[in-house]
Design an enzyme around this catalytic site. Structure first.
Site, PDB file in Angstrom:
ATOM      1  N   GLU A 326     -16.638 -10.981 -12.628  1.00  0.00           N
ATOM      2  CA  GLU A 326     -15.240 -10.650 -12.826  1.00  0.00           C
ATOM      3  C   GLU A 326     -14.699  -9.850 -11.642  1.00  0.00           C
ATOM      4  O   GLU A 326     -15.247  -8.799 -11.287  1.00  0.00           O
ATOM      5  CB  GLU A 326     -15.067  -9.812 -14.095  1.00  0.00           C
ATOM      6  CG  GLU A 326     -15.573 -10.482 -15.354  1.00  0.00           C
ATOM      7  CD  GLU A 326     -15.613  -9.527 -16.542  1.00  0.00           C
ATOM      8  OE1 GLU A 326     -15.542 -10.028 -17.674  1.00  0.00           O
ATOM      9  OE2 GLU A 326     -15.723  -8.304 -16.331  1.00  0.00           O
ATOM     10  N   CYS A 327     -13.645 -10.309 -11.033  1.00  0.00           N
ATOM     11  CA  CYS A 327     -12.916  -9.605  -9.983  1.00  0.00           C
ATOM     12  C   CYS A 327     -13.860  -9.128  -8.878  1.00  0.00           C
ATOM     13  O   CYS A 327     -14.267  -9.924  -8.041  1.00  0.00           O
ATOM     14  CB  CYS A 327     -12.122  -8.442 -10.574  1.00  0.00           C
ATOM     15  SG  CYS A 327     -10.769  -7.883  -9.508  1.00  0.00           S
TER      16      CYS A 327
END
Length: 443
Positions: A326-327
Site C-alpha cells: 500500500e502506497c
C-alpha cells in the site's frame, strides 16, 4: 454483560481548533491517573492513532463509516472498549464533515455508537458571539448529544468568565478553559505533539500539571458515563492459517491500521520486520507479506542499501507468494524512487513493478480521498493520500480494476496485479473483509 464507563467523542467546528491536542492531552492525563484509556480515531487517519498509542500505552483503532459498515464499527468499538475504564474517540475535520455531506462524519459516528459529544471551541478573539455557534451545533441534529464544551485559546480570567456564562445560558457543561500557550501550538501534523513523555519532543511535567488544572476531568468523567453493552459472541474457529510478515519501523513503514494486525493475529502468527535491517531474509514458511505505507522517501538510502532484504522480498513475490503493498509499500516495490529537486538521484528498490516513483517537487501533487473498487467479486474500500507520483511505467502494466471515489466517480489510481501481488497507492481497509479472497489461491 453491561458496564457503565465514561465514553465520549471529541469534536470541533473545523480543523485547526485544537481537538487533536486536547484529545491527546485528556488521554495522557487520564492514563496518568491509572485508568485504562481506550483511544479511537474517526476516519482513515493513521498518524494520530500513533500518538494516541504513545499517550495511552495501547493501540488506537480507526472508526470509519465509509471504509466499513455500521455493524463493523459497533463491533470493533465494543470489542476494544470491553476492558477499558474510559473511552475517548477523537473526531475528524469539522463535526459534520463527511464524505457526502454529513455521511461518515464524526457526528455520524457519535450517533452510531450513542456517544455524547464534547465540542472543542477556539475562543481566540471571541466571546458571547460563540453562543450562537454552540447553540447551532447543539440543535442541528437532534440525534447528536452535545453535552459540553472545552474552550481553547482563552486569553485571561475575564475572558474565561465570559465563556462560562455562555455555557450557563445554554445549559451545557463547561469542561475546561485552556489558556493560550505557545507550547501547545503544533508546528506540523507531521511531527505532532507528544504528551506521553517529558523532555525533548514531549511536554514538561510542569506544563502538564498546569493544563490539568484548566480542565475539569472529574466532571467530564461523571457526565459522560454511559452503558456499554458487551454481547457474548460465540467463538468462531478460523479455518484459515496465515504466517504473516509485516514490514514495520518508525518511518518508512509506519502507517498501519491496528485492526489489521488484530485480524491477522486471529489467523495465525504475525512477525514484524524492518526492511532497513540488512540481515532480514523472509523464511520459507511465510504465506502472506504485508507492506504498509509510510515515508520510504525519507529513508531511501537505508532501504536501497539493504540488498539482502530487497532480494528476499523480490524472490518471495516472483515465486508466487501472496503480498499486499500500500502506497509506501508499493513505492518500495518499484524499480526506483527518484529524489532530489536540483540534482535528482534514482535509488534502486526491489524492482518487482516496472515503475519509477518521483518525490521531486516538480512532479509532486496531492492525491487525496476515499477509494473503492471490486476485485474477484469483493468490494474493497480504502483511502489515498500522497504527493509522490509514478513518472515512468511499462506500457504493458495496466490497472487490474477500475478505481472510484466515495461518490462513485472514476479515479485514475491504478491497482497493480503481478502474480500474487496486489499493489496500489490506496491504503486498503480489510478489518471487515477477508483479504485472502483477493488472491489467486487461498491458504
Amino acid at each position: 454483560m453491561m458496564r457503565n464507563i465514561p465514553q465520549f467523542l471529541i469534536a470541533a467546528p473545523t480543523s485547526g481548533t485544537g481537538k487533536t491536542t486536547i484529545s491527546r492531552l485528556l488521554m495522557a492525563l487520564l492514563t496518568k491517573r491509572g485508568l485504562r484509556v481506550q483511544p479511537f480515531k474517526c476516519g482513515p487517519d493513521y498518524i494520530d492513532t500513533k500518538y494516541h498509542e504513545r499517550a495511552c500505552g495501547i493501540p488506537s483503532y480507526n472508526l470509519d463509516l465509509f471504509m466499513a459498515s455500521g455493524q463493523h464499527v459497533r463491533t470493533l468499538y465494543v470489542r476494544h472498549a470491553a476492558e477499558a475504564d474510559v473511552c475517548i474517540v477523537e473526531g475528524m475535520m469539522g463535526m459534520f464533515d463527511g464524505y457526502d455531506r454529513s455521511k461518515g462524519s464524526s457526528a455520524d459516528i457519535a450517533k452510531e455508537l450513542h456517544l455524547p459529544v464534547v465540542l472543542v471551541i477556539n475562543a481566540k478573539s471571541a466571546a458571547y458571539s460563540l453562543a450562537a455557534m454552540i447553540k447551532g451545533y447543539m440543535d442541528f441534529d437532534p440525534k447528536v448529544q452535545v453535552i459540553g464544551v472545552i474552550f481553547n485559546q482563552v486569553a485571561s480570567d475575564r475572558h474565561e468568565v465570559m465563556l462560562r456564562e455562555i455555557c450557563e445560558d445554554l445549559n451545557i457543561f463547561c469542561f475546561g478553559c485552556l489558556r493560550t500557550n505557545s507550547a501547545l501550538k503544533e508546528e506540523s501534523r507531521y511531527l505532532g505533539l507528544d504528551f506521553s513523555r517529558g523532555g525533548k519532543g514531549g511536554i514538561s511535567k510542569t506544563l502538564l500539571k498546569s493544563l490539568e488544572k484548566q480542565l475539569d476531568c472529574d466532571l467530564l468523567l461523571q457526565m459522560t458515563e454511559r452503558v456499554l453493552n458487551i454481547p457474548r459472541l460465540p467463538y468462531k474457529r478460523k479455518t484459515l492459517y496465515l504466517n504473516t510478515w509485516v514490514a514495520c519501523n518508525k518511518e518508512s513503514f509506519s502507517f498501519i491500521y491496528a485492526e489489521h494486525i488484530y485480524r491477522l493475529k486471529e489467523y495465525g502468527q504475525v512477525t514484524f520486520f524492518d526492511p532497513e535491517d540488512k540481515s532480514v531474509v523472509l523464511p520459507d514458511d511465510v504465506n502472506f507479506l504485508y507492506l504498509p505505507g509510510g515515508y520510504p522517501e525519507n529513508r531511501v538510502k537505508q532501504l536501497s542499501g539493504a540488498t539482502n532484504v530487497l532480494d528476499s522480498i523480490r524472490q518471495y513475490i516472483e515465486r508466487g507468494g501472496r503480498a499486499l503493498a500500500e502506497c509506501g509499500g508499493m513505492m518500495y516495490l518499484s524499480s526506483a524512487i527518484i529524489k532530489g529537486d536540483e540534482h535528482p538521484v534514482s535509488y534502486k528498490m526491489t524492482d518487482v513493478l516496472p515503475i519509477k516513483v518521483s518525490v521531486c517537487k516538480k512532479d509532486a501533487h496531492l492525491s487525496l480521498g476515499y477509494r473503492r473498487f471490486v476485485m474477484r467479486g469483493v468490494e474493497v474500500r480504502g483511502h489515498e493520500f500522497h504527493y509522490s507520483q509514478v513518472v515512468e511505467q511499462d506500457e504493458d502494466l495496466t490497472s487490474a480494476v477500475q478505481m472510484y471515489n466515495a461518490r462513485k466517480q472514476l479515479v485514475d489510481t491504478p491497482v497493480y496485479r503481478y502474480k500474487n501481488l496486489i499493489a496500489s497507492y490506496t491504503h486498503l481497509y480489510f478489518g471487515e473483509i477477508s483479504i485472502m479472497h483477493l488472491f489467486d489461491e487461498e491458504v
